[in-house]
Write an enzyme that holds these catalytic residues in place. Structure first.
Site: not given
Ligand code: PDD
Length: 282
Positions: A50, A103, A149, A182
């Site tokens: 990712r 750049r 991300k 979310e």
């Molecule tokens: N991130 N949605 C957002 C906006 C997030 O920042 C995160 C996790 C998730 C969950 O994704 P995952 O299961 O891949 O961690 C969804 C924070 C920084 C974390 O938990 O690391």
């Protein structure tokens, strides 16, 4: 505590980047949050894949191969004698003159921080979170795609500010059409009549790795799973609601916008999934 900073290991005090780093100046960069459980880095490949996808999407050239990056993570954990905890992996566009043109930045900055991170309290895990919906909307895919991300977390921080003002631990973001997207830093699931639902990521959500693990667990455990849009009404009348994330893991929600969810505590399917998730990460 040792920080990996562009190929060197430096102390926390010496871990500094230039004020001309475009990650700092413009949020021009990407990151990953990864967990290590008893020496096992959970879904390391998925996180690194990712990270490199996010980098490719913003045309950021990471100066390490994915194998070198994995080795850097492992070495950072070793130097910090870390077997349980949280890994924050950051790649920014790097230092360059003022002006947002990427750049101007010849070399990306690569930083790896490992430490303990608990984003919710023990009692929140025990009793479930109280949550609210907020007016801050998730940026839609044709803006800054939520699948990237990126270091641009102001969208999420503004949600967190509204959660803080409401005195709750996490808040729910909708998208421009009013569908549930979310949380500020975790994905959301609801359960209704023994069917588990989570929004498709095109609604405006990060393609969470914990979300994917829970969806896989649902299949394995025989829970009917539907990846389809839902609204706050569906959340209010759900039997169960929970968030998932690397930092959050799996956390039940007992109330949203003053509506008690189900029995007002972690529901049976949420509890079963959390128990199986804990076995999975070992
Ligand atoms: N991130 N949605 C957002 C906006 C997030 O920042 C995160 C996790 C998730 C969950 O994704 P995952 O299961 O891949 O961690 C969804 C924070 C920084 C974390 O938990 O690391």
């Amino acid at each position: 505590q040792w920080i990996y900073l562009n190929g060197e290991f430096v102390s926390k005090e010496d871990a500094k980047i230039s004020v001309y780093d475009h990650g700092f100046l413009y949020g021009d960069g990407i990151f990953e949050g990864i967990r290590i459980y008893d020496g096992n880095i959970f879904k390391n490949k998925e996180h690194l894949d990712r990270l490199y996808d996010s980098a490719k999407s913003i045309m950021l050239d990471i100066p390490l191969t994915i194998e070198e990056m994995e080795a850097a993570v492992i070495e950072t954990l070793r130097r910090n004698e870390m077997r349980d905890g949280y890994i924050r992996l950051i790649v920014s566009r790097g230092p360059g003159n003022l002006g947002l043109d990427p750049r101007r930045c010849p070399t990306a900055s690569v930083i790896i921080i490992v430490e303990q991170l608990a984003i919710y309290s023990e009692e929140a895990y025990r009793d479930g979170l109280v949550s609210v919906s907020v007016s801050q909307r998730r940026n839609i895919p044709d803006a800054l795609n939520p699948k990237i991300k990126s270091l641009n977390y102001l969208n999420n921080i503004l949600v967190k500010i509204q959660a803080n003002l409401a005195g709750v631990g996490e808040a729910i973001m909708l998208n421009a059409q009013g569908y549930v997207a979310e949380g500020s830093s975790d994905n959301i699931f609801i359960v209704k009549n023994n069917v588990v639902y989570t929004p498709p990521c095109y609604i405006g959500a990060l393609e969470g790795i914990t979300r994917a693990a829970i969806m896989e667990l649902c299949e394995q455990l025989g829970y009917k799973l539907k990846e389809e849009p839902f609204t706050l009404h569906d959340v209010y009348v759900a039997d169960e609601v929970f968030f998932t994330g690397t930092a959050a893991e799996v956390i039940a929600v007992r109330e949203v916008d003053g509506r008690k969810i189900g029995s007002g505590k972690a529901g049976p399917i949420t509890t079963h999934l959390l128990q199986k998730f804990r076995e999975l990460v070992k």
